[in-house]
Structure formats: structure tokens, C-alpha cells
Design an enzyme around this catalytic site. Structure first.
Site, PDB file in Angstrom:
ATOM      1  N   HIS A   1       0.726  -1.021  -0.003  1.00  0.00           N
ATOM      2  CA  HIS A   1       0.015  -0.180  -0.067  1.00  0.00           C
ATOM      3  C   HIS A   1       0.771   1.504   0.391  1.00  0.00           C
ATOM      4  O   HIS A   1       0.526   2.119   0.805  1.00  0.00           O
ATOM      5  CB  HIS A   1      -0.927  -0.112   0.978  1.00  0.00           C
ATOM      6  CG  HIS A   1      -1.379  -1.088   1.258  1.00  0.00           C
ATOM      7  ND1 HIS A   1      -2.762  -1.762   2.497  1.00  0.00           N
ATOM      8  CD2 HIS A   1      -2.402  -1.927  -0.088  1.00  0.00           C
ATOM      9  CE1 HIS A   1      -3.126  -1.639   2.381  1.00  0.00           C
ATOM     10  NE2 HIS A   1      -3.007  -2.606   1.152  1.00  0.00           N
ATOM     11  N   PRO A   2       1.774   1.677  -1.033  1.00  0.00           N
ATOM     12  CA  PRO A   2       2.303   2.867  -1.051  1.00  0.00           C
ATOM     13  C   PRO A   2       1.837   3.812  -1.459  1.00  0.00           C
ATOM     14  O   PRO A   2       0.817   4.078  -2.159  1.00  0.00           O
ATOM     15  CB  PRO A   2       3.550   2.177  -1.835  1.00  0.00           C
ATOM     16  CG  PRO A   2       3.226   1.006  -3.045  1.00  0.00           C
ATOM     17  CD  PRO A   2       2.188   1.132  -1.748  1.00  0.00           C
TER      18      PRO A   2
END
Length: 541
Positions: free
Chosen positions: A474-475
Site C-alpha cells: 500500500h505505498p
């Protein structure tokens, strides 16, 4: 001849597919959509549980590795990202989570007017085609959201009841009016197929004459006239090409590729750019900074009742599941393995949920990560229970390794850099153990396989986390939105500070990471961003 379009979108990922659809809806504007990867027409992409087969497929996956992470004992973290039409939404686990309302109210409080919960909810609803009527959801939108509660594995109920025994509320809709609590996750599928934004938004729009999609087209540089973006240079099948944008260039490459392209084009920290041989156009020190990501650990439990292992490990079970899927697009192959979980507070002092939980009725303890295939779970009944802190406070960064667009940037996640994050990790570790010791889940568990009952106490639990924890993919936040050009990259209308004709619209603009999976809020950002672009275009006519 150089081609010209009204808008050029770089990246046919989750956000880019939404933008391509919305900007061409009325037929007034021409759009070129550039995608570095190829087609998403693969059964392993379209079949929901097939995402395990795309996890290490370099044909459709950038397959990034981070720099060694000090908090993880010097280990690198493997970051799969979609290099394919649909982007990471074509290879993810399809979990649909908006986040907590407070996430977006915090965005607004940071100076981003128009991005509070009440402001963004209409855009979440606009994209949705939800299974049942709800005041909190949309129906009739492009992207279907499936309520999997009737189809989830029965063992999920034991997890939910154990969590309720500990005092956590049950939620029948983790994206509804009360998103705190435990329950069943919703997923982006339609009729047993993956409902990526490629399927929901892009492919239906491809018949429009005003939209052109180019695959295997790797953007290498934004073209400028002075400080106005006027086009994009890209490579395609060995050729060096350029395309011009009459109105705007829009970057939708995600939290890694969007800041990378900005830096390659001369927008970034001037000293860093000069060090790698790039002449700065704008000294924008926030480009590539403020990286956030969720990091999780899984605990594995052997049980005396059947799990998905019993269905999908035996060869005959695989055949049965495949035949059922072929017959009516149903059964375990039509679902994600992330079937239940929720958002909880680790203790009464927390003002908001600080932990996300995942319960998956499957396990992979016997297979190394690099060799895992989703259809080969363990040969015994088991499940996994995971957690990650919802809102980590640590911030990392991305930088260029060199000026070559073909070389991967260097990713520094900087996990567990704050005591607050360490405290949340410890609280989550203790909570997983506590849930497993609680009836009715405790009644069916025969053994804690990993990390093992002997791993207990804060010191041992934290050491185990450092040894095994990894990204949840989930960057965000590397082109952070904010009012101050010195500390952010884009303004509240997603325009890049310091230049004209250039926006970033993807998860990289999140001011802070949201509580939960980031695909749904990325769709929302794209919906709202498209509306802003069309508003601005109308005012300029």
C-alpha cells in the site's frame, strides 16, 4: 509526426483507467493513455484467486525490491506493482476498503480544503455498483463491489465471534455508517470475474474515438516549454516517440513511478537531481519524500476443522474448484482469501481504530514466499491471522539511482521509525494471540504453528515482527497533496506546484495513508480529480 491530444495520461493503472473513462465521456476531449505494460487479458488476472500466480510474474509486474530496511534486520522488502493494463488493481487481492472517515477529515485538517469525508463520500459512491441498496453506497456505477458474507468460508464466523467475545463490535458493512468493528470484507468482482478499473472503466470506453490506449509505452520524460508541461517522451517497441498535450499532462503511475518520472523530468530536490546528472527545472524537495506503507505480520494456526487448505491443496480439490468456477463462476476461485477482518482499537485509550485485522481460511507455512502459488496451500487444516497498524507515522522516501529511465528507483520504506508505530505493532501482536486464545476460535485450534506459543512477551514478539513482517503493498504519499509548495508536491486540485499543465492523480497524492487497503481511495481520488479537470476545462473555454 508528433501526435497531439487534449490530455495525456501516464499510467493505465487504477487511477489512469478511471481518468481515461471520465475525460472522454462527453466526447469533447481527446486522450492518450500510455501504459508501460501490456494487456490484462489473462485468466490469472481475471480469475479472482489467480492473483497468486501474478505475484512473481515479471511480464505484468514491476517486481520492485526496496533497499535494506534497518527495522527489518537489514532485509529487503519485495514490492510487487502492476506493470499491466489495470496496474496494481489487476494483480491485487481485490479487497474494497474506503478507510475510516477520520482519515479524510485529517486530510482536510492538513490544509486540503474539499478533501474531508463529506467531500469525498460522493465520489466513492459515484464509482460503485454495490450488491445491495444502502445510503452509504452507490449503485449503478462502473465498478462492482461484492458482499462476500454469504460465500465466505464458515471458519470466518469463529474469528468474528471470538473478536466479539473480546468486546469488539460486529459490523455488517466495513464501508458503511459504522466501519469500525469486525466482519466480512467486500471485494471488487462482478459475476465471478475481477472488477478492476480496467474492466470497469477502461475497456467499456475503448470504443470511443477520442480515447487511444498505447501499451508497452514507457514514459521517460515530461516535455516542457518553459515551466509548462506540453507533452511526454516515451519508448514503444524500441522507438523513441513524443506526444503533445494541448491541455494537460496527468501522471497516474502510482507512488513509485509518478515521483520517478517527475525527478527524471527535472522536478525534485535540486541537489539530488544534479548528483545523478539531471538539470533541475523546479527545486521541489518533497518529490519522492513522505512515503508511507502498511506493514503486517501473519500468525498461522493449525485447526481440527476444515479450511480452504482441505479444498485447494488436494489435486482432486483443485479440479473440483476449477470445474465449479467454469460452470457458474462461483466457489473459492471466485473469491479473495482475505475474507474477514476489520478495524479495531487496541485499547480504550485509542480515539480511533489503530489496527486492521485480516482472517484468511488458508495457510502457506511450508512454501517459501518466492515459490508460492495461490493454489498450493498447506496439506493440513490451518488458517492465518494478520494485523497491520492503520495509520503508521513513519515516513520513507524514493530517489533515483541514476538518470536512466529504465533503471529502478531506490525505495527506502523507513518502517518502524517512530515509537508510536512500534507501540501499535506490539499491541497488534498481543491482540492476535489473545483472539486465538478466545472461544470459539480457541476450541478448534490445535497448535500455533508460527511464531509458536513459546514466542511471547514484548521483546520476543517485536523480534519476531522484525524477522517476518513485510509490506501489505500500500505505498502512498510520495507526491503528497498540500497547500505549501515547500512541503508538498501538488495542490488541492492535484496540480504540481511550480509548473503549469501538469497534475498527479494516484495514491502518491495522499497526504497521509488511509486506514486500510488503498485501492478504493485511489479510485475516489481519480473520480474527484477527473471532475476537477473537467471543471477547469469548462472555465477555460
Amino acid at each position: 509526426m508528433t501526435e497531439e491530444y487534449d490530455y495525456i495520461i501516464v499510467g493505465a493503472g487504477t487511477a489512469g483507467c478511471v481518468l481515461a473513462n471520465r475525460l472522454t465521456e462527453d466526447g469533447k476531449y481527446s486522450v492518450l493513455l500510455l501504459e508501460a505494460g501490456g494487456s490484462d487479458r489473462s485468466i490469472w488476472i481475471q480469475m479472482p484467486i489467480g492473483y497468486g500466480r501474478t505475484f512473481f510474474d515479471k511480464r505484468i509486474n514491476w517486481m520492485y525490491d526496496t533497499a535494506p530496511v534497518e527495522a527489518l534486520g537489514g532485509r529487503q522488502s519485495y514490492w510487487p506493482r502492476g506493470k499491466v493494463v489495470g496496474g496494481s488493481g489487476s494483480i491485487n487481492a481485490m479487497v474494497y476498503v474506503r478507510g475510516q472517515p477520520r482519515d479524510f477529515d485529517d486530510w482536510k485538517a492538513l490544509g486540503n480544503a474539499g478533501w474531508g469525508w463529506d467531500d469525498v463520500l460522493p465520489y466513492f459512491k459515484k464509482s460503485e455498483d454495490f450488491d445491495w441498496h444502502s445510503a452509504h453506497h452507490g449503485q449503478g456505477g462502473p465498478q462492482h463491489v461484492t458482499d462476500i458474507s454469504p460465500f465466505a468460508h464458515p471458519i470466518c464466523r469463529s474469528f468474528i465471534e471470538a473478536a466479539q467475545t473480546l468486546g469488539f463490535a460486529a459490523s455488517n458493512d466495513l464501508n458503511g455508517g459504522k466501519p469500525e468493528g469486525v466482519g466480512y470484507y467486500q471485494i471488487n468482482t462482478r459475476g465471478g470475474w475481477r472488477a478492476s478499473t480496467a474492466n470497469a472503466f477502461l475497456h467499456p470506453a475503448r470504443k470511443r474515438k477520442t480515447l487511444k490506449l498505447k501499451t508497452m509505452a514507457h514514459a521517460t520524460r515530461i516535455l516542457f516549454e518553459g515551466r509548462r508541461a506540453v507533452g511526454v517522451a516515451y519508448t514503444c517497441k524500441g522507438a523513441q516517440l513524443e506526444a503533445k498535450a494541448r491541455r494537460e499532462v496527468i501522471l497516474s503511475g502510482g507512488a513509485i513511478n509518478s515521483p520517478q518520472l517527475l525527478m527524471l523530468s527535472g522536478i525534485g530536490d535540486a541537489s539530488h537531481l544534479k548528483n545523478v546528472g539531471i538539470e533541475p527545472i523546479v527545486d521541489a524537495k518533497a518529490v519522492g519524500r513522505n512515503l508511507q506503507d502498511h506493514i503486517a505480520v501473519s500468525y498461522f494456526y493449525k485447526v481440527r476443522t476444515p479450511t480452504l487448505n482441505d479444498v485447494l491443496h488436494p489435486f482432486v480439490g483443485k479440479i473440483r474448484a476449477g470445474l465449479r468456477y467454469m460452470a457458474d463462476r462461483a466457489g473459492p476461485l471466485s473469491l479473495s482469501v482475505n475474507q474477514s477482518g476489520g478495524f479495531v482499537r487496541s485499547d480504550a485509550t485509542q480515539k480511533h481504530p489503530n489496527l486492521q485485522l485480516y482472517f484468511s481460511p488458508v495457510s502457506y507455512t511450508k512454501t517459501p514466499l518466492s515459490e508460492r502459488k495461490l493454489l498450493n496451500p498447506d496439506p493440513f487444516s490451518a488458517f492465518l491471522l494478520s494485523h497491520n497498524p492503520c495509520r503508521p507515522t513513519s515516513r520513507g522516501h524514493i530517489e533515483l539511482a541514476c538518470a536512466d529511465p529504465a533503471k529502478y528507483p531506490v525505495i527506502h520504506p523507513n518502517y518502524l521509525a517512530t515509537q508510536a508505530d512500534i507501540d501499535d505493532v506490539l499491541a497488534g501482536n498481543r491482540l492476535l494471540k489473545q483472539i486465538a486464545r478466545t472461544k470459539p476460535l480457541a476450541d478448534i485450534i490445535t497448535e500455533e504453528l508460527i511464531p509458536g506459543a513459546h514466542v511471547d512477551g514484548d521483546e520476543a514478539l517485536l523480534a519476531d515482527f522484525r524477522a517476518r513482517a513485510d509490506t501489505v503493498y500500500h505505498p502512498t504519499s510520495t507526491c503528497m497533496m498540500g497547500p505549501d509548495a515547500a512541503t508538498s508536491v501538488v495542490d488541492v486540485r492535484l496540480r504540481v506546484h511550480g509548473v503549469d499543465g501538469l497534475r498527479v492523480i494516484d495514491a502518491s497524492v495522499f497526504p497521509t495513508i488511509t486506514s486500510g487497503n488503498t485501492n478504493a481511495p485511489t479510485v475516489m481520488v481519480a473520480e474527484k480529480g477527473a471532475a476537477m479537470i473537467l471543471e477547469d476545462a469548462k472555465s477555460m473555454r
